[in-house]
Design an enzyme around this catalytic site. Structure first.
Site, PDB file in Angstrom:
ATOM      1  N   ARG A   1       4.256   8.294   9.054  1.00 33.99           N
ATOM      2  CA  ARG A   1       3.222   7.373   9.541  1.00 33.99           C
ATOM      3  C   ARG A   1       3.370   5.993   8.867  1.00 33.99           C
ATOM      4  O   ARG A   1       3.575   5.875   7.665  1.00 33.99           O
ATOM      5  CB  ARG A   1       1.843   7.949   9.228  1.00 33.99           C
ATOM      6  CG  ARG A   1       0.673   7.093   9.701  1.00 33.99           C
ATOM      7  CD  ARG A   1       0.085   6.273   8.576  1.00 33.99           C
ATOM      8  NE  ARG A   1      -1.183   5.630   8.935  1.00 33.99           N
ATOM      9  CZ  ARG A   1      -1.781   4.722   8.208  1.00 33.99           C
ATOM     10  NH1 ARG A   1      -1.272   4.346   7.058  1.00 33.99           N
ATOM     11  NH2 ARG A   1      -2.922   4.187   8.589  1.00 33.99           N
TER      12      ARG A   1
ATOM     13  N   THR B   1       0.820  -1.212   0.000  1.00 34.95           N
ATOM     14  CA  THR B   1       0.000   0.000   0.000  1.00 34.95           C
ATOM     15  C   THR B   1       0.856   1.264   0.000  1.00 34.95           C
ATOM     16  O   THR B   1       2.025   1.223   0.404  1.00 34.95           O
ATOM     17  CB  THR B   1      -0.890   0.017   1.270  1.00 34.95           C
ATOM     18  OG1 THR B   1      -1.854   1.065   1.171  1.00 34.95           O
ATOM     19  CG2 THR B   1      -0.086   0.242   2.538  1.00 34.95           C
TER      20      THR B   1
HETATM   21  N1  ASP Z   1      -4.626  -0.077   5.639  1.00 31.69           N
HETATM   22  C1  ASP Z   1      -3.939   0.959   4.914  1.00 31.69           C
HETATM   23  C2  ASP Z   1      -3.266   1.886   5.875  1.00 31.69           C
HETATM   24  O1  ASP Z   1      -3.800   2.155   6.926  1.00 31.69           O
HETATM   25  C3  ASP Z   1      -4.815   1.739   4.035  1.00 31.69           C
HETATM   26  C4  ASP Z   1      -5.808   0.972   3.218  1.00 31.69           C
HETATM   27  O2  ASP Z   1      -6.113  -0.160   3.391  1.00 31.69           O
HETATM   28  O3  ASP Z   1      -6.341   1.517   2.323  1.00 31.69           O
HETATM   29  O4  ASP Z   1      -2.231   2.408   5.543  1.00 31.69           O
END
Ligand code: ASP
Length: 328
Positions: free
Chosen positions: A218, A208
Site C-alpha cells: 500500500r 511517513t
Molecule cells: N497520510 C499517511 C498515510 O496515509 C498517514 C498519516 O498521515 O499518518 O500513509
C-alpha cells in the site's frame, strides 16, 4: 470571540494588506479575499503537521543561518525519521500487516522540481533518497525495489527499521488483525513540513511509515506530489496528514494551494479541502488534517476531527496551534 489564532491571522492579513497598499479599510471584512502576488512581502516561516517542535526548530535554524528552504525541510523531517520513539515516520515506524516497515516520502522545491520514494524498505532517511531522485534522475517517483537499488547506488545503507517496541505492538495486533485506523492515535502521524527561507523561496517535505498494519504494497498520499504535499513558489505550500486514501481522492494539498492562488487565505483553503472530503466520502470515522502557509507567511490548519495540531516558527519560539475542525 476572537481567539488567539484568529487574531494572528487577522494581524497577518492587516500587515499584508498594508504592505500591498490596501490600508485598513480593505481589512474591515474578514471574508475579503487577499490576492497573493509575486510582489507580496514574504516572511520566513516553518510550518509542520502535529507537535514536533524539534523538527521545526532544526528547520528554523537552517533558515536563520540564511539556508535554503529545501535544506531546512530535509533537515527538519530527518529529525523524526531518525527518532525511534516516533512510530509513524522512518526508523521505529510501525510495520505493515506482514511486519515490514515500508516508507513513503516526497520533497518539492521552489522551482517546482520534486522527488519521491514509495514503498521503500530498510533506509532510515527516505526523504534524502527522494531528494536524490529529484536531483540525480530524470524521474519524479521511484518505488519499492527500484527505489532501494537507487538508494544503495547513492551510498545509503540498509538498516533494520523495525524496533523492538514496534515489533511487540505488531505481534499484539496479530492476535485480532483488525485494520482500523484510530483517529489521532499514534497509528498515523506523518510529518509534512513547508518552509519559506529568507530569500522568500518555498519548499516542502513529507515523510511517513504510512498507516500502521496497512496491506503490504500500500502507498498512501504522503509521497504523492499534490496529495500529501504541494508547493508553488508564487503562492505557498500545503501538507496533509491522516488517512491517505481520503487525501488521494481529493488531491488535497494541490487543492489547498490552488485555492490560495485564487485568493483564499491558508485557513480558508484548508477548510475547503476538508469540506471536499466531507462532501463526498465517509468521513465520520477518519481523520485528515491540512496545514498551509502562503507566500506572505499567513498560515492556517484545519481537520476533519478535533485533535489535529500544527507547529509554526516565524520567530525564535515554536508555536503550537490546535486546528479547528469540521466535526466539533
Ligand atoms: N497520510 C499517511 C498515510 O496515509 C498517514 C498519516 O498521515 O499518518 O500513509
Amino acid at each position: 470571540m476572537l481567539n488567539r489564532r484568529k487574531f494572528i491571522h487577522r494581524s497577518a492579513l492587516s500587515s499584508l494588506l498594508a504592505a500591498i497598499g490596501l490600508g485598513s479599510t480593505a481589512c474591515a471584512s474578514e471574508e475579503k479575499v487577499t490576492p497573493i502576488t509575486t510582489t507580496t512581502t514574504t516572511k520566513p516561516t516553518v510550518i509542520a503537521t502535529w507537535e514536533r517542535r524539534a523538527a521545526n526548530q532544526t528547520a528554523w535554524q537552517v533558515i536563520q543561518k540564511g539556508g535554503r528552504a529545501l535544506d531546512a525541510v530535509e533537515a527538519g523531517v530527518k529529525v523524526l525519521e531518525a527518532d525511534e520513539n516516533d512510530q509513524s515516520v522512518g526508523y521505529g515506524g510501525r510495520p505493515d500487516r506482514e511486519g515490514k516497515v515500508t516508507l513513503d516520502a516526497c520533497i518539492m522545491d521552489e522551482k517546482g522540481d520534486c522527488g519521491s520514494v514509495c514503498f521503500l524498505q530498510g533506509i532510515k532517511h527516505p526523504i534524502s533518497v527522494a531528494r536524490k531522485v529529484m536531483e540525480e534522475t530524470p524521474h519524479v517517483i521511484l518505488a519499492g525495489e527500484g527505489a532501494l537499488k537507487f538508494a544503495l547506488a547513492q551510498g545509503f545503507k540498509v538498516e533494520n527499521l523495525l524496533t523492538e517496541k514496534s515489533k511487540k505492538e505488531y505481534e499484539a495486533w496479530l492476535v485480532n488483525t483488525e485494520y482500523k485506523p484510530v483517529i489521532n492515535i499514534e497509528n498515523h502521524d506523518t510529518i509534512g513540513m513547508v518552509a519559506i527561507d529568507q530569500a522568500g523561496n518555498i519548499s516542502g517535505a513529507c515523510t511517513t511509515s504510512g498507516m500502521a498494519y496497512k496491506m503490504h504494497g500500500r502507498v498512501g498520499d504522503s509521497p504523492i506530489i499534490g496529495a500529501g504535499l504541494f508547493v508553488d513558489n508564487e503562492v505557498g505550500g500545503a501538507a496533509a496528514t491522516g488517512v491517505g486514501e481520503a487525501v488521494l481522492k481529493t488531491l488535497g494539498s494541490f487543492l489547498v494551494v490552488e485555492l490560495m492562488r485564487q485568493g483564499k487565505t491558508p485557513q480558508e483553503a484548508c477548510e475547503e479541502a476538508v469540506n471536499r472530503i466531507a462532501k463526498n466520502q465517509h468521513y465520520k470515522d477518519i481523520q485528515v488534517g491540512y496545514c498551509a502557509v502562503n507566500k506572505a507567511g499567513q498560515y492556517g490548519g484545519y481537520s476533519v476531527q478535533p485533535g489535529f495540531s500544527y507547529v509554526v516558527n516565524q520567530k525564535e519560539e515554536t508555536e503550537l496551534f490546535q486546528a479547528t475542525s469540521f466535526i466539533q
